[in-house]
Write an enzyme that holds these catalytic residues in place. Sequence first.
Site, mmCIF file in Angstrom:
data_model
loop_
_atom_site.group_PDB
_atom_site.id
_atom_site.type_symbol
_atom_site.label_atom_id
_atom_site.label_comp_id
_atom_site.label_asym_id
_atom_site.label_seq_id
_atom_site.Cartn_x
_atom_site.Cartn_y
_atom_site.Cartn_z
ATOM 1 N N HIS A 107 38.374 47.592 47.398
ATOM 2 C CA HIS A 107 37.605 46.564 47.084
ATOM 3 C C HIS A 107 38.373 45.319 46.744
ATOM 4 C CE1 HIS A 107 34.265 44.468 45.111
ATOM 5 N NE2 HIS A 107 35.279 44.080 44.070
ATOM 6 N N GLU A 108 39.432 45.514 46.244
ATOM 7 C CA GLU A 108 40.415 44.321 45.560
ATOM 8 C C GLU A 108 40.941 43.891 46.687
ATOM 9 O OE1 GLU A 108 40.092 43.220 42.856
ATOM 10 O OE2 GLU A 108 38.871 44.594 41.865
ATOM 11 N N HIS A 111 38.814 41.085 48.544
ATOM 12 C CA HIS A 111 38.981 39.954 47.880
ATOM 13 C C HIS A 111 40.226 39.191 48.766
ATOM 14 C CE1 HIS A 111 35.768 40.213 45.136
ATOM 15 N NE2 HIS A 111 36.594 41.067 44.376
ATOM 16 N N HIS A 115 39.869 35.593 50.602
ATOM 17 C CA HIS A 115 40.764 34.493 50.267
ATOM 18 C C HIS A 115 41.221 33.893 51.699
ATOM 19 C CE1 HIS A 115 44.386 32.592 48.129
ATOM 20 N NE2 HIS A 115 43.335 31.713 48.403
#
Length: 232
Positions: A107-108, A111, A115
């Site tokens: 999940h991270e 991100h 980006h």
Amino acid sequence: MFTGIPIFSFIVLDPLYFILVGPFLLLGLLAQVWVKSAFMSGQSHPTSISGAQAARRILDNAGLMDVAIEQVEGTLSDHYDPSARVLRLSPEVYHGFTASAVGVAAHEAGHALQHAHKYAPLTIRNLVVPLAGFGSGAGIWMFILGILFSFPPLILAGIVLFSAVVFFQIINLPVEFNASTRAKAELANMGIFTSDALGSVNRVLRAAAMTYVAATLQSIMTLVYLLLPRGE
């Protein structure tokens, strides 16, 4: 990541506050219990790679070899730092060979992919973070002082500042849901996880998503409460 809403005594003593916001505060507590339960359940599903290894593979597959992965202290303190281009994972996620660890790490990593791809909601969220953090505390205090001193401009300023919190929460929802969608797709494409492990990952990510939904509803209803007319 900022998600909380300060609750001060003058507000929580007002029955109307509990009528408007109370159900969503309860929802937030239940969501936290659900997250912990889902995470613990996911730890019973072993994986062949750790959370850090899964995140590294996702980043490398996307050509993001320059995004570092670091261990950070704390429990579920995992986050992606766009300013430093660093993925920071808690010890149990960084070293964990479990579906829970892999799900959170992926999940991270999602991100980081957002980006890199200039995902618009993430860009907007990152811009509003400082104002939302300031509005969460200062906005409420300005509203309180405006009420105490019967100074409408201060009340209005507090409401405007707290509106930044609501905007942050609303724009944060698609960011978090999209990161989870990217994570699940990347893990499925690896082809190394069992259906049980992927199912456990999905449960962890669904539970985490509910915490963001609850926080958004809390902030919206708190703003509604602040906007209600008050007699002299």
